[in-house]
Design an enzyme around this catalytic site. Structure first.
Site, PDB file in Angstrom:
ATOM      1  N   CYS A   7      52.140  28.523  24.645  1.00  0.00           N
ATOM      2  CA  CYS A   7      52.332  29.641  23.639  1.00  0.00           C
ATOM      3  C   CYS A   7      53.225  28.948  22.733  1.00  0.00           C
ATOM      4  O   CYS A   7      53.317  27.298  22.617  1.00  0.00           O
ATOM      5  CB  CYS A   7      52.703  31.004  23.854  1.00  0.00           C
ATOM      6  SG  CYS A   7      54.439  30.650  24.881  1.00  0.00           S
ATOM      7  N   ASN A  10      57.231  28.978  24.594  1.00  0.00           N
ATOM      8  CA  ASN A  10      57.141  29.012  25.978  1.00  0.00           C
ATOM      9  C   ASN A  10      58.519  29.716  26.690  1.00  0.00           C
ATOM     10  O   ASN A  10      59.056  29.228  27.636  1.00  0.00           O
ATOM     11  CB  ASN A  10      57.148  27.330  26.470  1.00  0.00           C
ATOM     12  CG  ASN A  10      56.964  27.184  27.881  1.00  0.00           C
ATOM     13  OD1 ASN A  10      57.408  26.266  28.473  1.00  0.00           O
ATOM     14  ND2 ASN A  10      56.119  27.818  28.483  1.00  0.00           N
ATOM     15  N   CYS A  12      58.034  33.519  26.522  1.00  0.00           N
ATOM     16  CA  CYS A  12      57.278  34.737  26.620  1.00  0.00           C
ATOM     17  C   CYS A  12      56.176  34.731  27.145  1.00  0.00           C
ATOM     18  O   CYS A  12      56.032  35.167  28.384  1.00  0.00           O
ATOM     19  CB  CYS A  12      57.665  35.513  25.215  1.00  0.00           C
ATOM     20  SG  CYS A  12      58.970  35.805  24.456  1.00  0.00           S
ATOM     21  N   ARG A  13      55.075  34.626  26.355  1.00  0.00           N
ATOM     22  CA  ARG A  13      53.770  34.782  26.679  1.00  0.00           C
ATOM     23  C   ARG A  13      53.297  33.635  27.868  1.00  0.00           C
ATOM     24  O   ARG A  13      52.707  34.019  28.892  1.00  0.00           O
ATOM     25  CB  ARG A  13      52.566  34.741  25.684  1.00  0.00           C
ATOM     26  CG  ARG A  13      52.757  35.965  24.661  1.00  0.00           C
ATOM     27  CD  ARG A  13      52.197  35.625  23.545  1.00  0.00           C
ATOM     28  NE  ARG A  13      52.998  34.423  22.655  1.00  0.00           N
ATOM     29  CZ  ARG A  13      52.534  33.959  21.476  1.00  0.00           C
ATOM     30  NH1 ARG A  13      51.495  34.623  20.869  1.00  0.00           N
ATOM     31  NH2 ARG A  13      53.322  33.128  20.955  1.00  0.00           N
ATOM     32  N   SER A  14      53.674  32.306  27.652  1.00  0.00           N
ATOM     33  CA  SER A  14      52.992  31.479  28.621  1.00  0.00           C
ATOM     34  C   SER A  14      53.680  31.412  29.927  1.00  0.00           C
ATOM     35  O   SER A  14      53.094  31.063  30.900  1.00  0.00           O
ATOM     36  CB  SER A  14      52.888  29.962  27.896  1.00  0.00           C
ATOM     37  OG  SER A  14      54.070  29.507  27.764  1.00  0.00           O
ATOM     38  N   ASP A 120      52.200  38.229  20.002  1.00  0.00           N
ATOM     39  CA  ASP A 120      53.743  37.609  20.390  1.00  0.00           C
ATOM     40  C   ASP A 120      54.696  38.788  20.505  1.00  0.00           C
ATOM     41  O   ASP A 120      54.949  39.600  19.405  1.00  0.00           O
ATOM     42  CB  ASP A 120      53.948  36.814  19.109  1.00  0.00           C
ATOM     43  CG  ASP A 120      55.453  35.999  19.374  1.00  0.00           C
ATOM     44  OD1 ASP A 120      55.997  36.304  20.400  1.00  0.00           O
ATOM     45  OD2 ASP A 120      55.523  35.267  18.687  1.00  0.00           O
TER      46      ASP A 120
HETATM   47  P1  4NP Z   1      56.306  32.866  22.783  1.00  0.00           P
HETATM   48  O1  4NP Z   1      57.177  33.826  21.953  1.00  0.00           O
HETATM   49  O2  4NP Z   1      55.698  31.959  22.016  1.00  0.00           O
HETATM   50  O3  4NP Z   1      55.471  33.905  23.631  1.00  0.00           O
HETATM   51  O4  4NP Z   1      57.239  32.018  23.951  1.00  0.00           O
HETATM   52  C1  4NP Z   1      58.009  33.331  21.107  1.00  0.00           C
HETATM   53  C2  4NP Z   1      59.165  32.645  21.250  1.00  0.00           C
HETATM   54  C3  4NP Z   1      60.068  32.143  20.319  1.00  0.00           C
HETATM   55  C4  4NP Z   1      59.897  32.290  19.222  1.00  0.00           C
HETATM   56  C5  4NP Z   1      58.676  33.068  18.641  1.00  0.00           C
HETATM   57  C6  4NP Z   1      57.745  33.399  19.575  1.00  0.00           C
HETATM   58  N1  4NP Z   1      60.737  31.771  18.219  1.00  0.00           N
HETATM   59  O5  4NP Z   1      60.593  32.184  16.831  1.00  0.00           O
HETATM   60  O6  4NP Z   1      61.875  31.192  18.412  1.00  0.00           O
END
Ligand code: 4NP
Length: 150
Positions: A7, A10, A12-14, A120
């Site tokens: 994702c 790294n 939340c989702r992955s 997200d």
């Molecule tokens: P992820 O979510 O891609 O599912 O881990 C996010 C984590 C951090 C950010 C955006 C999405 N960020 O903008 O810092």
């Protein structure tokens, strides 16, 4: 079989996808996750992701964020991307067709190409994390069922 979930951050989702997939496949499988940005490198998953996983008896608290590396394209058999931006970024890092063939959109396996992105949840609330968990759980089941039994 070696599977990488990818994702953006790294956190939340992955990490959730990694944690869920590990509960579904034999211990001989390698399941890991990475992000396309290094902003959260070394951090544990977002505490809301940790909590949602724990609600489903899965411990992702010890994972650490890391960016995808060149070596991942050699190590892993399958690279699943959580959304189209991530997929495009990952594809842009490939060097040949063999590497490109390893990459797909995570939710494509469910056959609904209109809704093939895992949203997200970073800017959302716990209900968004729960929705993401359910999507990832369905996707992981479908991926597991696609893997040839050997
Ligand atoms: P992820 O979510 O891609 O599912 O881990 C996010 C984590 C951090 C950010 C955006 C999405 N960020 O903008 O810092």
């Amino acid at each position: 079989m070696k599977i990488l979930m990818v994702c953006l951050g790294n956190i939340c989702r992955s990490p959730l996808a990694e944690g869920i997939m590990k509960t579904k496949v034999p211990g001989s499988f390698v399941v890991d996750s990475a992000g396309t940005i290094s902003m959260h490198e070394g951090e544990h998953p977002d505490k809301r992701a940790v909590k949602i996983a724990a609600n489903h008896n899965i411990d992702i608290s010890k994972q650490r964020s890391r960016p995808i590396t060149r070596k991942d394209f050699e190590t892993f058999d399958k690279i699943y991307c959580m959304d189209i931006d991530v997929l495009q970024d990952v594809v842009s890092k490939t060097r040949n067709e063999e590497e490109r063939q390893k990459i797909s959109l995570f939710l494509e396996v469910l056959g609904d190409h209109e809704n093939a992105e895992v949203p997200d949840p970073y800017w959302g609330d716990m209900s968004d994390f729960e929705k993401v968990f359910q999507l990832l759980d369905r996707g992981c089941d479908a991926i597991k069922n696609q893997i040839p039994k050997s």
